[in-house]
Design a protein around this motif. Structure first.
Motif, PDB file in Angstrom:
ATOM      1  N   SER A 106       0.757  -1.372   0.038  1.00 22.88           N
ATOM      2  CA  SER A 106       0.183  -0.081  -0.044  1.00 22.88           C
ATOM      3  C   SER A 106       0.904   1.258   0.109  1.00 22.88           C
ATOM      4  O   SER A 106       0.358   2.374  -0.427  1.00 22.88           O
ATOM      5  CB  SER A 106      -0.822   0.066   1.060  1.00 22.88           C
ATOM      6  N   CYS A 107       1.996   1.053   0.577  1.00 26.14           N
ATOM      7  CA  CYS A 107       2.867   2.422   0.614  1.00 26.14           C
ATOM      8  C   CYS A 107       4.213   2.124  -0.341  1.00 26.14           C
ATOM      9  O   CYS A 107       5.442   2.941   0.123  1.00 26.14           O
ATOM     10  CB  CYS A 107       3.406   2.477   2.178  1.00 26.14           C
TER      11      CYS A 107
ATOM     12  N   VAL B 233      -1.478   7.281   0.813  1.00 28.78           N
ATOM     13  CA  VAL B 233      -2.267   7.673   1.893  1.00 28.78           C
ATOM     14  C   VAL B 233      -3.763   7.028   1.699  1.00 28.78           C
ATOM     15  O   VAL B 233      -4.132   6.428   2.350  1.00 28.78           O
ATOM     16  CB  VAL B 233      -2.173   9.182   1.858  1.00 28.78           C
ATOM     17  N   ALA B 234      -4.181   7.264   0.365  1.00 29.98           N
ATOM     18  CA  ALA B 234      -5.497   6.755   0.195  1.00 29.98           C
ATOM     19  C   ALA B 234      -5.594   5.382   0.212  1.00 29.98           C
ATOM     20  O   ALA B 234      -6.687   4.849   0.613  1.00 29.98           O
ATOM     21  CB  ALA B 234      -5.903   7.513  -1.336  1.00 29.98           C
TER      22      ALA B 234
ATOM     23  N   ASP C   8     -15.714   8.065   0.565  1.00 31.52           N
ATOM     24  CA  ASP C   8     -16.327   9.185   0.947  1.00 31.52           C
ATOM     25  C   ASP C   8     -15.479   9.814   2.308  1.00 31.52           C
ATOM     26  O   ASP C   8     -15.342  10.993   2.546  1.00 31.52           O
ATOM     27  CB  ASP C   8     -17.632   9.251   1.075  1.00 31.52           C
ATOM     28  N   GLU C   9     -15.289   8.794   3.152  1.00 29.24           N
ATOM     29  CA  GLU C   9     -14.729   9.268   4.220  1.00 29.24           C
ATOM     30  C   GLU C   9     -13.212   9.700   4.251  1.00 29.24           C
ATOM     31  O   GLU C   9     -12.874  10.662   4.802  1.00 29.24           O
ATOM     32  CB  GLU C   9     -14.723   7.935   5.173  1.00 29.24           C
ATOM     33  N   ILE C  10     -12.543   9.150   3.151  1.00 23.63           N
ATOM     34  CA  ILE C  10     -11.259   9.608   2.929  1.00 23.63           C
ATOM     35  C   ILE C  10     -11.270  10.937   2.431  1.00 23.63           C
ATOM     36  O   ILE C  10     -10.676  12.062   2.607  1.00 23.63           O
ATOM     37  CB  ILE C  10     -10.492   8.709   1.958  1.00 23.63           C
ATOM     38  N   ALA C  11     -12.137  11.381   1.365  1.00 21.81           N
ATOM     39  CA  ALA C  11     -12.343  12.479   0.922  1.00 21.81           C
ATOM     40  C   ALA C  11     -12.589  13.528   1.911  1.00 21.81           C
ATOM     41  O   ALA C  11     -12.048  14.678   1.748  1.00 21.81           O
ATOM     42  CB  ALA C  11     -13.497  12.502  -0.357  1.00 21.81           C
TER      43      ALA C  11
ATOM     44  N   ARG D  96      -7.592   8.288  -7.307  1.00 21.77           N
ATOM     45  CA  ARG D  96      -6.016   8.098  -6.922  1.00 21.77           C
ATOM     46  C   ARG D  96      -6.088   6.443  -6.565  1.00 21.77           C
ATOM     47  O   ARG D  96      -5.031   5.834  -6.724  1.00 21.77           O
ATOM     48  CB  ARG D  96      -6.128   8.726  -5.592  1.00 21.77           C
ATOM     49  N   ILE D  97      -7.185   5.762  -6.028  1.00 23.81           N
ATOM     50  CA  ILE D  97      -7.031   4.719  -5.646  1.00 23.81           C
ATOM     51  C   ILE D  97      -7.076   3.597  -6.836  1.00 23.81           C
ATOM     52  O   ILE D  97      -6.373   2.637  -6.789  1.00 23.81           O
ATOM     53  CB  ILE D  97      -8.305   4.242  -4.716  1.00 23.81           C
TER      54      ILE D  97
END
Length: 421
Positions: A117-118, A128-129, A141-144, A157-158
């Motif tokens: 992931s990193c 990060v996303a 939505d929560e990440i945004a 991004r994901i």
């Protein structure tokens, strides 16, 4: 019921995705299969009730989705070496075999998922996303909302991150020794970026976003358990524990920022402080030299040990910042050292360091440079100059709460100048 399912998903999703990624060798596919299991839970649990072991239910459901996908794609031959048997020649050996494959080396799977992931092939924003999505179980939505960017941007991004990992054929593995330090550094960077966004929000209405701090700290604790001999992992956990201890004291009743020197230290969480000290001790015992996170944790420990702001050992903090600047040279570290020097030896000495940083390109639009300079000028009685610096700092920050605080300080300089006249 949906809240219960959401809470279970947050706890179990990383484990499920990690196991599926080892099985499918594609993190995008693994997440799709895990999401299928979540959808099944949302459909069935409200009617049938939550299973006694919901994590096992989700894992089993995701596993069966994986088996179906393997069959559909006719990838039996490719899977024979991993599973050890030909899926077509037996009626139902696959369940037990795949379950064993998913259950073994759980800790290693989570560690592999953190590393993938990193991965450095991804941009910082994508890392990060993807980390919050795969390891934190957060929705797009929560990440945004956490980072104040459009949901479509986070989703893009994901998607791009998963495509990049697939295109580059990034292996699902703990990196070999030669690459491990650099790759681990990338993981730590992502976790601390998430924590810092929660600790001092760069934009928006809120001064802090504790949920992000909690998520970064949770992942840091998991990483520390998986890598017990890595001193810098424990150093980062120590730093986050101690900084998180101040969250309740960092905002006033109306959400206004309260800076460190003005905080009510009785509101600091002393359990987190003790945990931070314990993590710092583990870092020291792990050996291997003192890294940047350990040094920052030692600075945080100096603040935590002081019963009042006046009791703070600023001279030691200045020395620690000097050491940090040697390990990771940075104008931001030097700016922090200037604050410590000013507190230990007087604002004039601190101002000398700050003035030397005025032409640093990296600090040109960094609001804390004029903010620190304004504070030092105000302490020296140079109110008109201080006001200009606070106003410039207010124009540079994107956080509404901080902008209000800086403009209030500029107004206070006006009052001080009027009183002096």
């Amino acid at each position: 019921m949906h809240r219960t399912i959401d809470a279970i998903w947050r706890l179990e999703s990383a484990r499920i995705i990690a196991g599926l990624t080892r099985m499918m060798r594609d993190v995008g596919v693994a997440e799709e299969l895990a999401q299928d299991a979540l959808v099944a839970a949302l459909e069935q649990w409200p009617e049938e009730g939550v299973p006694d072991n919901p994590g096992a239910w989700l894992m089993a459901t995701a596993k069966h989705r994986a088996i179906d996908r393997i069959r559909r794609e006719k990838r039996f031959e490719l899977k024979q070496q991993e599973i050890g048997r030909d899926l077509e020649t037996r009626q139902d050996p696959t369940d037990a075999e795949l379950e064993a494959a998913l259950e073994e080396d759980l800790g290693d799977d989570l560690l592999r998922l953190m590393f993938i992931s990193c991965h450095p092939v991804l941009s910082t924003e994508a890392r990060v996303a993807l980390t919050l999505r795969l390891l934190g179980g957060l929705t797009t939505d929560e990440i945004a909302r956490a980072f104040l960017v459009p949901e479509a941007t986070v989703a893009q991004r994901i998607v791009r991150a998963k495509r990049t990992l697939a295109k580059k054929k990034v292996p699902f593995e703990v990196p070999p020794e030669a690459e491990r330090a650099a790759r681990l550094s990338s993981v730590l960077e992502v976790l601390y970026l998430v924590f810092n966004e929660g600790y001092s929000a760069t934009a928006g209405d809120d001064w802090t976003r504790p949920a992000l701090c909690q998520e970064a700290l949770r992942l840091g604790r998991v990483l520390a358990e998986l890598t017990p001999q890595e001193a810098e992992v424990h150093g980062l956990v120590a730093l986050m524990e101690i900084q998180a201890s101040r969250l309740r004291a960092r905002v006033g009743p109306s959400g206004e920022p309260i800076h460190l020197l003005d905080q009510d230290r009785a509101r600091w969480d002393h359990l987190l402080i003790r945990r931070g000290f314990a993590a710092l001790l583990r870092a020291e015992k792990a050996g291997g030299g003192v890294g940047p996170y350990m040094l920052q944790a030692a600075i945080a420990a100096c603040h935590a040990q002081a019963p009042t702001a006046e009791d703070t050992d600023w001279a030691r903090i200045a020395t620690l910042y000097e050491a940090l600047g040697t390990v990771t040279p940075s104008p931001v570290v030097e700016l922090n050292r200037a604050v410590a020097v000013a507190m230990a030896y007087g604002p004039e000495q601190g101002l000398g360091i700050v003035d030397e940083l005025a032409e640093e390109p990296a600090l040109r639009d960094y609001h804390l440079l004029p903010s620190v300079r304004g504070d030092l000028l105000a302490r020296l009685g140079r109110s008109a100059e201080a006001r200009a610096e606070f106003e410039r700092a207010a124009s540079l920050t994107r956080n509404d709460r901080e902008r209000t605080l800086l403009l209030d300080r500029a107004a206070a300089c006006d009052e001080a100048a009027t009183a002096a006249d």
